[in-house]
Design an enzyme around this catalytic site. Structure first.
Site, short mmCIF file in Angstrom:
data_model
loop_
_atom_site.label_atom_id
_atom_site.label_comp_id
_atom_site.label_asym_id
_atom_site.label_seq_id
_atom_site.Cartn_x
_atom_site.Cartn_y
_atom_site.Cartn_z
N ALA A 190 0.52 -1.18 0.17
CA ALA A 190 0.46 0.25 0.22
C ALA A 190 0.64 1.17 0.45
O ALA A 190 2.08 1.73 0.27
CB ALA A 190 -0.80 -0.21 1.35
N GLY B 98 0.77 -5.42 1.27
CA GLY B 98 -0.57 -5.32 0.54
C GLY B 98 0.07 -5.78 -1.28
O GLY B 98 -1.23 -6.45 -1.67
N GLU C 298 -0.58 -8.98 -0.42
CA GLU C 298 -1.68 -9.58 -0.46
C GLU C 298 -2.45 -9.44 -1.83
O GLU C 298 -3.70 -10.93 -1.55
CB GLU C 298 -2.11 -8.96 0.81
CG GLU C 298 -1.49 -8.72 2.57
CD GLU C 298 -2.13 -8.19 3.21
OE1 GLU C 298 -2.01 -6.66 2.56
OE2 GLU C 298 -2.90 -7.82 4.73
N GLU D 116 4.56 -4.85 6.53
CA GLU D 116 3.89 -3.28 7.74
C GLU D 116 4.45 -3.44 9.24
O GLU D 116 4.52 -2.60 9.75
CB GLU D 116 2.22 -4.37 7.85
CG GLU D 116 2.00 -4.33 6.50
CD GLU D 116 1.80 -5.61 5.88
OE1 GLU D 116 2.99 -6.32 5.96
OE2 GLU D 116 1.35 -6.00 4.88
N1 DAK Z 1 4.21 3.19 -1.36
C1 DAK Z 1 4.80 4.29 -1.75
N2 DAK Z 1 6.28 4.85 -2.31
C2 DAK Z 1 6.68 3.14 -1.73
C3 DAK Z 1 6.88 1.94 -1.81
C4 DAK Z 1 5.54 2.24 -1.17
N3 DAK Z 1 4.88 0.73 -0.11
N4 DAK Z 1 7.22 1.23 -2.18
C5 DAK Z 1 8.42 1.54 -3.25
N5 DAK Z 1 7.78 3.53 -3.29
C6 DAK Z 1 8.85 4.11 -3.55
C7 DAK Z 1 9.84 4.47 -3.30
O1 DAK Z 1 9.52 5.82 -2.31
C8 DAK Z 1 10.51 5.47 -4.28
O2 DAK Z 1 9.99 6.92 -4.48
P1 DAK Z 1 11.05 8.22 -5.19
O3 DAK Z 1 11.70 8.19 -4.29
O4 DAK Z 1 12.14 7.04 -6.41
O5 DAK Z 1 9.95 9.14 -4.94
C9 DAK Z 1 9.97 3.91 -5.44
O6 DAK Z 1 9.39 3.81 -5.12
C10 DAK Z 1 11.16 3.83 -5.72
O7 DAK Z 1 11.32 2.95 -4.42
P2 DAK Z 1 13.22 2.56 -3.23
O8 DAK Z 1 13.61 3.91 -4.11
O9 DAK Z 1 12.41 1.97 -2.22
O10 DAK Z 1 13.82 0.76 -4.20
P3 DAK Z 1 14.40 0.11 -3.68
O11 DAK Z 1 14.51 -0.71 -4.51
O12 DAK Z 1 15.74 1.36 -2.70
O13 DAK Z 1 13.80 -0.26 -2.58
C11 DAK Z 1 11.64 -2.11 -1.47
C12 DAK Z 1 12.83 -1.30 -3.24
C13 DAK Z 1 10.39 -2.13 -1.99
C14 DAK Z 1 12.48 -2.78 -0.37
C15 DAK Z 1 11.52 -0.62 -1.13
O14 DAK Z 1 10.95 0.52 -1.73
C16 DAK Z 1 10.35 -0.52 0.29
O15 DAK Z 1 11.06 -1.42 1.38
N6 DAK Z 1 9.33 -0.27 -0.35
C17 DAK Z 1 8.09 -0.27 0.79
C18 DAK Z 1 7.73 -1.82 1.11
C19 DAK Z 1 6.76 -1.56 2.06
O16 DAK Z 1 6.86 -1.51 3.32
N7 DAK Z 1 5.14 -2.05 1.84
C20 DAK Z 1 4.54 -2.49 2.12
C21 DAK Z 1 3.71 -1.26 3.34
S1 DAK Z 1 2.53 -1.24 4.42
C22 DAK Z 1 -5.45 -1.67 3.40
C23 DAK Z 1 -5.32 -2.83 2.76
C24 DAK Z 1 -3.67 -3.21 3.23
C25 DAK Z 1 -3.03 -2.90 3.28
C26 DAK Z 1 -2.68 -1.52 4.37
C27 DAK Z 1 -4.58 -0.43 4.30
N8 DAK Z 1 -7.07 -1.73 3.89
C28 DAK Z 1 -7.92 -2.18 3.10
C29 DAK Z 1 -7.08 -0.22 4.14
C30 DAK Z 1 -1.16 -2.43 3.13
C31 DAK Z 1 -0.30 -2.06 3.43
C32 DAK Z 1 0.89 -1.83 3.64
O17 DAK Z 1 1.33 -2.26 2.54
#
Ligand code: DAK
Length: 261
Positions: A70, A112, A115, A135
């Site tokens: 997400a 997400g 998921e 998360e």
């Molecule tokens: N959200 C927003 N932006 C993201 C992102 C994310 N989840 N993942 C990557 N990006 C963006 C980065 O900010 C970056 O943007 P710029 O800085 O270039 O503008 C761009 O994508 C490239 O990412 P990185 O520079 O970080 O790329 P790397 O290769 O260095 O790293 C990575 C890749 C996948 C390891 C890293 O980007 C990362 O850790 N991303 C976050 C992964 C994460 O924590 N995902 C879980 C998020 S929480 C719901 C349903 C579902 C959910 C919640 C509520 N409801 C129905 C209400 C789910 C929650 C989640 O998923």
């Protein structure tokens, strides 16, 4: 809210009887903001209602991610009330798609994104795929079914490890754990998923939809009720033209021509 025109996050390509739906936000690793998930639900709903489409493939644009979760930037300032009440409707709509759905995963399927892949009925992963529920690293937990679907798929201990540490697992490991159907050489996940989709789409569409429905019920019902449920759907198929055609064709040593009726 990001300034982007509506209907821009999702691409739909029809190759009747299959369709490919692509999450198209590669600059943000296909992070799932609310508008994107709503657009995805709309696209899948429309294909689900389309009798010419018998199987759908869902993938992410670019080779780096299926979806990295997400959208954290969008979620960061949300209140508990907003998160408890909003956002789930689109996910529920995706969950209710009756047409068989195959996720073609290349690169990250995190949070997400993982998921969402688990909303599909089968998962084809590229060798570079990585699955995880990070998360916990953000101070939250799974919100779109991760604790439930992952646990039912890979078991309590592995689900606990993924969800409590936030660590990522490779496609090979995910395959050994039963989270994906197959792992294919890097970059070939979409082609392989499309081949699998065509195999499914060859079958009688009503039988395929009922089969999906019955298998999903196995996650919700005790065995006795599930067996009754299956029995009713099984009998119902004998009211279809395709059952007559399938059995006629077998006995005549011909290929069946299914019509979805
Ligand atoms: N959200 C927003 N932006 C993201 C992102 C994310 N989840 N993942 C990557 N990006 C963006 C980065 O900010 C970056 O943007 P710029 O800085 O270039 O503008 C761009 O994508 C490239 O990412 P990185 O520079 O970080 O790329 P790397 O290769 O260095 O790293 C990575 C890749 C996948 C390891 C890293 O980007 C990362 O850790 N991303 C976050 C992964 C994460 O924590 N995902 C879980 C998020 S929480 C719901 C349903 C579902 C959910 C919640 C509520 N409801 C129905 C209400 C789910 C929650 C989640 O998923």
């Amino acid at each position: 809210m990001e300034a982007k025109a509506p209907d821009m996050y999702i691409l739909v390509e029809r190759e009747d009887p299959i369709a490919v739906v692509t999450i198209n936000r590669p600059d943000k690793l296909n992070a799932l903001n609310w508008a994107l998930v709503a657009e995805l639900a709309d696209a899948l709903d429309a294909l689900d209602r389309d009798e010419a489409i018998s199987c759908i493939v869902l993938t992410g644009a670019g080779n780096k991610a299926f979806a990295a979760g997400a959208d954290i930037a969008e979620m960061a300032d949300k209140s508990a009330v907003t998160m408890a009440t909003g956002g789930f409707e689109s996910w529920d709509r995706i969950r209710r798609i009756k047409t068989p759905l195959i996720a073609a995963v290349g690169g990250y399927a995190l949070g997400g994104g993982s998921e969402l892949a688990m909303h599909a009925d089968m998962i084809v992963a590229s060798e570079n795929a990585k699955f995880g529920q990070p998360e916990i690293l953000l101070g939250i937990m799974c919100g779109a079914g991760g604790t439930q679907r992952l646990t039912r798929t890979i078991g309590k201990y592995r689900a606990m490890e993924l969800c409590l540490t936030g660590k990522q697992v490779s496609a090979q490991e995910a395959s050994a754990w039963g989270l994906v159907n197959r792992v294919v050489p890097e970059g070939q996940h979409l082609e392989e998923a499309k081949k699998l989709a065509h195999e499914v789409a060859k079958q009688a569409p009503l039988a395929a939809r009922f089969t999906k429905e019955a298998i999903l019920k196995a996650f919700e019902m005790p065995l006795e009720e599930g067996l009754q449920y299956e029995k009713r759907l099984f009998a119902l198929l004998f009211a279809s033209e395709d059952q007559k055609e399938g059995m006629r064709a077998f006995l005549a040593k011909e290929k069946p021509a299914f019509k979805g009726r």
